[in-house]
Design a protein around this motif. Structure first.
Motif, PDB file in Angstrom:
ATOM      1  N   TYR A   1       0.829  -1.194   0.000  1.00  0.00           N
ATOM      2  CA  TYR A   1       0.000   0.000   0.000  1.00  0.00           C
ATOM      3  C   TYR A   1       0.868   1.250   0.000  1.00  0.00           C
ATOM      4  N   ASP A   2       0.507   2.203  -0.860  1.00  0.00           N
ATOM      5  CA  ASP A   2       1.175   3.509  -0.919  1.00  0.00           C
ATOM      6  C   ASP A   2       2.662   3.390  -1.268  1.00  0.00           C
ATOM      7  N   TYR A   3       3.002   2.370  -2.039  1.00  0.00           N
ATOM      8  CA  TYR A   3       4.391   2.194  -2.462  1.00  0.00           C
ATOM      9  C   TYR A   3       4.370   1.509  -3.817  1.00  0.00           C
ATOM     10  N   GLN A   4       5.155   1.997  -4.759  1.00  0.00           N
ATOM     11  CA  GLN A   4       5.175   1.478  -6.123  1.00  0.00           C
ATOM     12  C   GLN A   4       3.775   1.533  -6.747  1.00  0.00           C
ATOM     13  N   THR A   5       3.065   2.626  -6.475  1.00  0.00           N
ATOM     14  CA  THR A   5       1.716   2.807  -7.017  1.00  0.00           C
ATOM     15  C   THR A   5       1.778   2.927  -8.535  1.00  0.00           C
ATOM     16  N   PRO A   6       0.965   2.156  -9.270  1.00  0.00           N
ATOM     17  CA  PRO A   6       0.987   2.259 -10.732  1.00  0.00           C
ATOM     18  C   PRO A   6       0.684   3.680 -11.197  1.00  0.00           C
ATOM     19  N   ALA A   7       1.291   4.075 -12.283  1.00  0.00           N
ATOM     20  CA  ALA A   7       1.107   5.427 -12.819  1.00  0.00           C
ATOM     21  C   ALA A   7      -0.363   5.690 -13.092  1.00  0.00           C
ATOM     22  N   GLY A   8      -0.836   6.875 -12.671  1.00  0.00           N
ATOM     23  CA  GLY A   8      -2.221   7.274 -12.897  1.00  0.00           C
ATOM     24  C   GLY A   8      -3.204   6.766 -11.868  1.00  0.00           C
ATOM     25  N   CYS A   9      -2.774   5.896 -10.971  1.00  0.00           N
ATOM     26  CA  CYS A   9      -3.663   5.311  -9.966  1.00  0.00           C
ATOM     27  C   CYS A   9      -3.471   5.979  -8.607  1.00  0.00           C
ATOM     28  N   ALA A  10      -4.424   5.774  -7.721  1.00  0.00           N
ATOM     29  CA  ALA A  10      -4.340   6.283  -6.354  1.00  0.00           C
ATOM     30  C   ALA A  10      -4.600   5.143  -5.383  1.00  0.00           C
ATOM     31  N   ASP A  11      -3.783   5.046  -4.331  1.00  0.00           N
ATOM     32  CA  ASP A  11      -4.010   4.055  -3.284  1.00  0.00           C
ATOM     33  C   ASP A  11      -5.223   4.450  -2.458  1.00  0.00           C
ATOM     34  N   GLU A  12      -6.040   3.466  -2.106  1.00  0.00           N
ATOM     35  CA  GLU A  12      -7.230   3.724  -1.300  1.00  0.00           C
ATOM     36  C   GLU A  12      -7.512   2.532  -0.400  1.00  0.00           C
ATOM     37  N   THR A  13      -8.213   2.794   0.685  1.00  0.00           N
ATOM     38  CA  THR A  13      -8.965   1.768   1.393  1.00  0.00           C
ATOM     39  C   THR A  13     -10.431   2.167   1.262  1.00  0.00           C
ATOM     40  N   ILE A  14     -11.320   1.195   1.275  1.00  0.00           N
ATOM     41  CA  ILE A  14     -12.748   1.503   1.126  1.00  0.00           C
ATOM     42  C   ILE A  14     -13.496   0.987   2.342  1.00  0.00           C
ATOM     43  N   HIS A  15     -14.469   1.793   2.798  1.00  0.00           N
ATOM     44  CA  HIS A  15     -15.074   1.596   4.114  1.00  0.00           C
ATOM     45  C   HIS A  15     -16.595   1.619   4.044  1.00  0.00           C
ATOM     46  N   ALA A  16     -17.214   0.839   4.943  1.00  0.00           N
ATOM     47  CA  ALA A  16     -18.664   0.914   5.100  1.00  0.00           C
ATOM     48  C   ALA A  16     -19.056   2.258   5.691  1.00  0.00           C
ATOM     49  N   TYR A  17     -20.216   2.749   5.270  1.00  0.00           N
ATOM     50  CA  TYR A  17     -20.813   3.956   5.851  1.00  0.00           C
ATOM     51  C   TYR A  17     -22.311   3.697   5.978  1.00  0.00           C
ATOM     52  N   THR A  18     -22.849   3.852   7.192  1.00  0.00           N
ATOM     53  CA  THR A  18     -24.249   3.526   7.422  1.00  0.00           C
ATOM     54  C   THR A  18     -25.059   4.715   7.898  1.00  0.00           C
ATOM     55  N   GLY A  19     -24.675   5.916   7.456  1.00  0.00           N
ATOM     56  CA  GLY A  19     -25.531   7.074   7.666  1.00  0.00           C
ATOM     57  C   GLY A  19     -26.825   6.924   6.866  1.00  0.00           C
ATOM     58  N   ALA A  20     -27.818   7.738   7.165  1.00  0.00           N
ATOM     59  CA  ALA A  20     -29.116   7.618   6.512  1.00  0.00           C
ATOM     60  C   ALA A  20     -29.027   7.758   5.010  1.00  0.00           C
ATOM     61  N   THR A  21     -28.160   8.642   4.528  1.00  0.00           N
ATOM     62  CA  THR A  21     -27.953   8.817   3.097  1.00  0.00           C
ATOM     63  C   THR A  21     -26.461   8.988   2.844  1.00  0.00           C
ATOM     64  N   ALA A  22     -26.071   8.774   1.602  1.00  0.00           N
ATOM     65  CA  ALA A  22     -24.675   8.998   1.223  1.00  0.00           C
ATOM     66  C   ALA A  22     -24.377  10.496   1.260  1.00  0.00           C
ATOM     67  N   THR A  23     -23.307  10.851   1.958  1.00  0.00           N
ATOM     68  CA  THR A  23     -22.981  12.264   2.143  1.00  0.00           C
ATOM     69  C   THR A  23     -21.618  12.575   1.548  1.00  0.00           C
ATOM     70  N   PRO A  24     -21.400  13.818   1.100  1.00  0.00           N
ATOM     71  CA  PRO A  24     -20.091  14.200   0.544  1.00  0.00           C
ATOM     72  C   PRO A  24     -19.001  14.119   1.594  1.00  0.00           C
TER      73      PRO A  24
END
Length: 245
Positions: free
Chosen positions: A222-245
């Protein structure tokens, strides 16, 4: 003369006070059950609860105090706090939104490239967020018409391939390349016995020629030798009533 027991207690108190006085990094952990590190965030950032085990320094004003998550009905999905609703999709009990929490994809939400269809997995805006469950190792997208889509991962062609594209299928993933999706806290992980990954929750977001934010599983560090044009991320659950910015 001060006893050794008293000195131990005094030392522990100084240790706790020192940890509390430290400042956690931007997007770093700042609380949660069992957390003994820094609980203060940089100026302009707040310690925001994701679930009972994890709070994170995020931009903006605090929505709750560390270690005090808001629970959501339905069970089976991690819980988090929510800010004022601004998305157009209301979360169904038992489901979760899934979103990235780091720039340049901060609060971009998982969905199909063509909404509600078997197409590439992408990140999009809050008002187009899909809803999900993880069941029996399958990451399942719940489509508004009542049907389901299943996350599938492309097979690894050879050992030099370091990212695998994720897409949606009308049939559950199966066979040697299916792999297993699971929650770790509120984070989505993917594993498969045939591939050893340095970090099971490492993902890559790589825009295609049309600007769609395609989702890949990162097989490298993670966050090392990232392919060109890509971004490292982790993705997470969110359980608010609606999707928020």
């Amino acid at each position: 003369m001060v006893s050794s027991t008293a000195l131990s207690i005094i030392g522990a108190l100084f240790f706790v006070a020192g940890a509390a006085a430290q400042t956690a990094p931007q997007y770093g952990q700042c609380g949660g059950q069992g957390w003994s590190g820094a609980t203060t965030c940089p100026d302009g950032w707040s310690c925001t609860v994701s679930n009972q085990y994890y709070s994170q320094c995020l931009p903006g004003a605090a929505s709750s105090q560390p270690g005090s998550p808001t629970t959501s009905p339905g069970g089976g999905s991690p819980t988090s706090t929510s800010s004022s609703p601004s998305g157009t999709s209301t979360l169904t009990p038992g489901n979760s939104f899934i979103r990235a929490v780091e720039d340049p994809n901060f609060h971009k939400y998982l969905r199909s490239e063509v909404a509600g269809t078997a197409s590439d997995a992408v990140l999009g805006e809050p008002n187009t967020a899909a809803q999900f469950q993880i069941t029996a190792g399958q990451l399942v997208q719940l489509v508004p018409d009542g049907s389901k889509l299943y996350a599938t991962v492309e097979p690894r062609a050879n050992s030099t391939v370091m990212k695998l594209k994720m897409s949606w299928s009308e049939s559950p993933a199966s066979g040697a390349n299916a792999g297993t999706f699971q929650w770790s806290g509120d984070t989505v992980e993917w594993s498969i016995p045939t591939i050893q990954r340095p970090q099971l929750n490492a993902w890559l977001i790589c825009p295609d020629a049309a600007g769609n934010k395609d989702v890949y599983i990162n097989l490298g560090p993670y966050d090392y030798q990232t392919p060109a044009g890509c971004a490292d991320e982790t993705i997470h659950a969110y359980t608010g009533a609606t999707a928020t910015p």
